[in-house]
Motif scaffolding. Sequence first.
Motif, short mmCIF file in Angstrom:
data_model
loop_
_atom_site.label_atom_id
_atom_site.label_comp_id
_atom_site.label_asym_id
_atom_site.label_seq_id
_atom_site.Cartn_x
_atom_site.Cartn_y
_atom_site.Cartn_z
N UNK A 1 11.40 10.55 -1.48
CA UNK A 1 11.04 11.59 -0.55
C UNK A 1 9.82 11.74 -0.34
N UNK A 2 8.68 11.65 -1.24
CA UNK A 2 7.39 11.76 -0.81
C UNK A 2 6.63 10.58 -0.74
N UNK A 3 7.11 9.28 -1.16
CA UNK A 3 6.21 8.03 -0.88
C UNK A 3 6.84 7.23 0.14
N UNK A 4 5.72 6.38 0.67
CA UNK A 4 5.98 5.43 1.80
C UNK A 4 5.22 4.29 1.33
N UNK A 5 5.43 3.18 1.95
CA UNK A 5 4.64 1.92 1.56
C UNK A 5 4.45 1.01 2.85
N UNK A 6 3.42 0.26 2.68
CA UNK A 6 3.18 -0.74 3.93
C UNK A 6 2.97 -2.14 3.17
N UNK A 7 3.78 -3.14 3.72
CA UNK A 7 3.73 -4.50 3.20
C UNK A 7 2.78 -5.14 3.98
N UNK B 1 0.93 -1.27 0.28
CA UNK B 1 0.03 -0.04 -0.15
C UNK B 1 1.16 1.22 -0.07
N UNK B 2 0.71 2.05 -1.12
CA UNK B 2 1.64 3.13 -1.38
C UNK B 2 1.07 4.51 -0.78
N UNK B 3 1.83 5.36 0.11
CA UNK B 3 1.37 6.50 0.45
C UNK B 3 2.10 7.55 0.00
N UNK B 4 1.43 8.51 -0.90
CA UNK B 4 2.00 9.57 -1.40
C UNK B 4 1.76 10.78 -0.44
N UNK B 5 2.50 11.59 0.11
CA UNK B 5 2.27 12.68 1.11
C UNK B 5 0.91 12.29 2.09
N UNK B 6 0.85 11.04 2.46
CA UNK B 6 0.03 10.60 3.45
C UNK B 6 -1.27 10.13 2.84
N UNK C 1 -5.52 3.15 -7.50
CA UNK C 1 -5.32 1.96 -8.12
C UNK C 1 -5.15 0.77 -7.26
N UNK C 2 -5.15 1.04 -5.81
CA UNK C 2 -5.41 -0.21 -5.06
C UNK C 2 -3.90 -0.59 -4.41
N UNK C 3 -3.94 -1.80 -4.21
CA UNK C 3 -2.60 -2.27 -3.36
C UNK C 3 -1.86 -2.79 -4.75
N UNK C 4 -0.56 -2.61 -4.56
CA UNK C 4 0.51 -2.95 -5.61
C UNK C 4 1.05 -4.30 -5.13
N UNK C 5 1.44 -5.05 -6.37
CA UNK C 5 2.32 -6.33 -6.32
C UNK C 5 1.38 -7.45 -6.83
N UNK C 6 1.81 -8.85 -6.90
CA UNK C 6 3.41 -8.90 -6.36
C UNK C 6 4.24 -8.70 -7.66
N UNK C 7 5.47 -8.42 -7.08
CA UNK C 7 6.61 -8.07 -8.35
C UNK C 7 6.93 -6.78 -8.04
N UNK C 8 7.31 -5.88 -9.11
CA UNK C 8 8.05 -4.60 -8.92
C UNK C 8 7.09 -3.55 -8.82
#
Length: 312
Positions: free
Chosen positions: A115-121, A92-97, A102-109
């Motif tokens: 700087x602006x993005x963080x993600x949670x597995x 789950x990618x958070x961009x500036x909170x 597009x929902x959850x990303x994966x599996x894969x690349x």
Amino acid sequence: MVLAEQHDGGRVSEVFSLNRVSPEQQSDATTMEADATEQLKVRRADDKEQPSNSLGCCGWILVIISYFFMIITFPFSIWLCIKIVKEYERAIIFRLGRILAGGAKGPGLFFVLPCTDSFVKVDMRTISFDIPPQEILTKDSVTVSVDGVVYYRVQNAILAVANITNADSATRLLAQTTLRNVLGTKNLSQILSDREEIAHNMQTTLDVATDEWGIKVERVEIKDVKLPVQLQRAMAAEAEASREARAKVIAAEGEMNASRALKEASIVISESPAALQLRYLQTLTTIAAEKNSTIVFPLPMDLVQNIMGAKK
């Protein structure tokens, strides 16, 4: 009015259809439609799904600056921008909170800005945990200790991250509470005999409660029911007394059947004196086969009576 909701990747689509009704009914339908719209807005807010253009002016400036630094530091920045998740994981990618569309990303690349993005597995595999033994007061005022096991998996990764702090801990606590609530309405005999029904009721209750968290409860099992020592002794004494009573009844029935058979045999032997002699010979054969040194030979009652008559 018909309201249809369809969830696809965390997005909600709505369809309204109105039948031909009177003005009063139409106004009521309009009010219900407005309420439903408000509910959908609340759900969208809860799901944290906002379009990418809602970042605002400052947000877009920060994103552009992040892209600029990524380009000028290429190819070193590629190691910070490219992430990998396994087959059983989602990101789950958070961009500036805010959660990206597009929902959850994966599996894969997948690609993130350093700087602006963080993600949670999020692990999508089935997870199992033991419910600690719970002291429960049954409907018939008996204290028992019951434990169980729960199998669940994350069905919607976005809801599991955005709607609750710790889905695993919340599911464990809810399972303990549900176990106490369900068994508190059952008698001791029902707990001991209807474990499958109790497990099914618990699974249904947990599945409904955790649906808003994106959790799917697959299976619930009752492992062990521990009774107090005094109650175990009382139940054991009751069961032993019941078995002894049944054993006495069976023994009495056997004696009655044996006496009836002996009565019928005596009638047959009395009708045929030769049958008694054959019975004597069969008894001697059986005794001789055991290698006994002493044999007690029964005398016919007629011979005994003749001897006693001769003495007189």
